[in-house]
Design an enzyme around this catalytic site. Structure first.
Site, PDB file in Angstrom:
ATOM      1  N   GLU A  73     -10.611  52.025 -13.007  1.00 30.10           N
ATOM      2  CA  GLU A  73     -11.240  51.704 -14.289  1.00 30.10           C
ATOM      3  C   GLU A  73     -11.905  52.967 -14.811  1.00 30.10           C
ATOM      4  O   GLU A  73     -11.838  54.019 -14.176  1.00 30.10           O
ATOM      5  CB  GLU A  73     -12.262  50.568 -14.110  1.00 30.10           C
ATOM      6  CG  GLU A  73     -13.356  50.876 -13.107  1.00 30.10           C
ATOM      7  CD  GLU A  73     -14.344  49.718 -12.906  1.00 30.10           C
ATOM      8  OE1 GLU A  73     -14.456  48.849 -13.776  1.00 30.10           O
ATOM      9  OE2 GLU A  73     -15.012  49.726 -11.850  1.00 30.10           O
TER      10      GLU A  73
ATOM     11  N   TYR B 161     -27.311  44.399 -13.158  1.00 26.82           N
ATOM     12  CA  TYR B 161     -27.588  44.383 -14.599  1.00 26.82           C
ATOM     13  C   TYR B 161     -26.427  43.783 -15.360  1.00 26.82           C
ATOM     14  O   TYR B 161     -25.337  43.579 -14.806  1.00 26.82           O
ATOM     15  CB  TYR B 161     -27.889  45.801 -15.102  1.00 26.82           C
ATOM     16  CG  TYR B 161     -26.660  46.689 -15.259  1.00 26.82           C
ATOM     17  CD1 TYR B 161     -25.979  47.173 -14.147  1.00 26.82           C
ATOM     18  CD2 TYR B 161     -26.173  47.020 -16.512  1.00 26.82           C
ATOM     19  CE1 TYR B 161     -24.863  47.981 -14.295  1.00 26.82           C
ATOM     20  CE2 TYR B 161     -25.052  47.831 -16.665  1.00 26.82           C
ATOM     21  CZ  TYR B 161     -24.406  48.305 -15.563  1.00 26.82           C
ATOM     22  OH  TYR B 161     -23.299  49.088 -15.693  1.00 26.82           O
TER      23      TYR B 161
ATOM     24  N   LYS C 274     -22.022  44.308 -10.338  1.00 30.38           N
ATOM     25  CA  LYS C 274     -22.531  45.147 -11.435  1.00 30.38           C
ATOM     26  C   LYS C 274     -23.926  45.645 -11.063  1.00 30.38           C
ATOM     27  O   LYS C 274     -24.942  45.195 -11.599  1.00 30.38           O
ATOM     28  CB  LYS C 274     -22.530  44.375 -12.755  1.00 30.38           C
ATOM     29  CG  LYS C 274     -22.572  45.279 -13.971  1.00 30.38           C
ATOM     30  CD  LYS C 274     -22.106  44.556 -15.208  1.00 30.38           C
ATOM     31  CE  LYS C 274     -22.319  45.360 -16.488  1.00 30.38           C
ATOM     32  NZ  LYS C 274     -21.563  46.604 -16.563  1.00 30.38           N
TER      33      LYS C 274
ATOM     34  N   LEU D  35     -14.767  46.394 -11.642  1.00 29.39           N
ATOM     35  CA  LEU D  35     -15.624  45.372 -12.256  1.00 29.39           C
ATOM     36  C   LEU D  35     -14.755  44.403 -13.065  1.00 29.39           C
ATOM     37  O   LEU D  35     -13.884  44.849 -13.828  1.00 29.39           O
ATOM     38  CB  LEU D  35     -16.658  46.031 -13.183  1.00 29.39           C
ATOM     39  CG  LEU D  35     -17.619  45.023 -13.816  1.00 29.39           C
ATOM     40  CD1 LEU D  35     -18.647  44.539 -12.806  1.00 29.39           C
ATOM     41  CD2 LEU D  35     -18.298  45.601 -15.043  1.00 29.39           C
TER      42      LEU D  35
HETATM   43  N1  PDD Z   1     -20.331  48.700 -18.691  1.00 29.83           N
HETATM   44  N2  PDD Z   1     -16.250  48.771 -15.708  1.00 29.83           N
HETATM   45  C1  PDD Z   1     -17.450  49.371 -15.580  1.00 29.83           C
HETATM   46  C2  PDD Z   1     -17.682  50.287 -14.419  1.00 29.83           C
HETATM   47  C3  PDD Z   1     -18.464  49.102 -16.514  1.00 29.83           C
HETATM   48  O1  PDD Z   1     -19.672  49.681 -16.389  1.00 29.83           O
HETATM   49  C4  PDD Z   1     -18.190  48.240 -17.629  1.00 29.83           C
HETATM   50  C5  PDD Z   1     -19.216  47.902 -18.669  1.00 29.83           C
HETATM   51  C6  PDD Z   1     -16.913  47.668 -17.718  1.00 29.83           C
HETATM   52  C7  PDD Z   1     -16.549  46.724 -18.831  1.00 29.83           C
HETATM   53  O2  PDD Z   1     -17.139  45.461 -18.643  1.00 29.83           O
HETATM   54  P1  PDD Z   1     -17.525  44.511 -19.862  1.00 29.83           P
HETATM   55  O3  PDD Z   1     -16.289  44.345 -20.682  1.00 29.83           O
HETATM   56  O4  PDD Z   1     -17.961  43.268 -19.228  1.00 29.83           O
HETATM   57  O5  PDD Z   1     -18.611  45.231 -20.651  1.00 29.83           O
HETATM   58  C8  PDD Z   1     -15.971  47.945 -16.733  1.00 29.83           C
HETATM   59  C9  PDD Z   1     -21.461  48.384 -19.544  1.00 29.83           C
HETATM   60  C10 PDD Z   1     -21.123  48.165 -20.970  1.00 29.83           C
HETATM   61  C11 PDD Z   1     -22.520  49.451 -19.319  1.00 29.83           C
HETATM   62  O6  PDD Z   1     -22.692  49.849 -18.167  1.00 29.83           O
HETATM   63  O7  PDD Z   1     -23.191  49.857 -20.268  1.00 29.83           O
END
Ligand code: PDD
Length: 281
Positions: free
Chosen positions: A179, A32, A147, A203
């Site tokens: 993270e 996703y 992801k 990620l």
């Molecule tokens: N999540 N690490 C994890 C485990 C994440 O699920 C996310 C983002 C990030 C940050 O990535 P980005 O800056 O590309 O949004 C880091 C999204 C927002 C979610 O699962 O809703």
């Protein structure tokens, strides 16, 4: 916000359906993206679509669209939902086979679904006071750089944070900070901005990359480090979490103790202003 996209069609969100044999449902066999939208336009859309392509490739799922057709599809969805400041969720599963079987089928079409969600600005208290976080052991599978929708460990850790009165859990694996449950982590340690270097258990956040770009552009002393220890994190003068939906939050309490002065720090203020200048550009 009530039009969804399902396999080539735009349908009412409450009418959107996928098969119970869909492998996304049965095995979390899917990936996703969450793309932030400002004034009707996807921010970092290309980077999100490139990461989607990498996630699909890692799971050997055929990418059903090229970048242009993905962009057109999502732009149409945003428009049908009235544009504005929202986020777009998009999920691609391996598809639905005729029977439940662990072995990967070779002859099925990926399932594609997408919908919009409201993305409200953080409450004033979050900006003024920052948020609380706790550290927890990272119990996720190894391939967090993909992801995937296999997020149960993230969801349970986020709930542990909530139960502890915190907003996010920062995950620690083999003595190093990885993270957050849905965010990347930065810390200012002895005046230097640090973030864990990318590896398969982290990620590659799009917001993380933008923050690093801003740091480089603005001459902020920074480094991606192999090991950001929990002790270094506890001693940091500032901690931030970043994500597409939350942008950049200051963590002002870690495991019940104040971070630095216990207030959002000066570098966070600077970074937030720089990031907002980009998202609103
Ligand atoms: N999540 N690490 C994890 C485990 C994440 O699920 C996310 C983002 C990030 C940050 O990535 P980005 O800056 O590309 O949004 C880091 C999204 C927002 C979610 O699962 O809703």
């Amino acid at each position: 916000m009530n039009t969804a996209y399902v396999n080539g069609e735009y349908v009412a969100l409450d009418q959107a359906r996928v098969s119970i044999l869909d492998r996304g449902f049965l095995f979390a066999d899917s990936v996703y993206e969450v793309v932030p939208v400002y004034a009707g336009r996807g921010f970092g859309l290309r980077a999100h679509l490139e990461r989607l392509d990498r996630s699909l490739a890692a799971l050997r799922i055929r990418n059903p669209h090229d970048i242009q057709s993905w962009a057109a599809l999502l732009e149409s969805l945003i428009e049908r939902n009235g544009g504005g400041d929202v986020s777009v969720y998009v999920q691609v599963t391996r598809g639905a086979a005729a029977r439940r079987d662990h072995r990967l089928p070779t002859d099925i079409e990926p399932t594609v679904v997408a919908f919009c969600q409201s993305r409200t600005a953080p409450e004033a208290a979050v900006i003024e006071q920052g948020i609380a976080a706790i550290t927890l052991a990272d119990t996720r599978w190894r391939y967090c750089s993909v992801k995937s929708t296999a997020l149960l460990a993230n969801v349970m850790a986020a709930d542990e944070a909530r139960a502890a009165g915190a907003t996010e859990a920062i995950l620690v694996r083999d003595g190093a900070v990885m993270e957050g449950t849905s965010s990347n982590v930065f810390a200012v340690v002895e005046g230097r901005l640090l973030t864990p270097a990318l590896r398969e258990t982290i990620l590659a956040g799009i917001t993380r990359a933008i923050v690093l770009e801003i740091a480089a552009r603005d001459g902020v002393d920074h480094a991606e480090v192999q090991t950001l220890s929990p002790d270094a994190l506890a001693a940091a003068s500032e901690i931030w979490i970043t994500s597409s939906t939350r942008e950049i939050f200051a963590v002002t309490q870690l495991d019940g103790a104040p971070v630095g002065t216990g207030r959002p720090g000066p570098l966070w203020t600077r970074m937030r202003v720089a990031l907002q200048a980009m998202t609103h550009d």
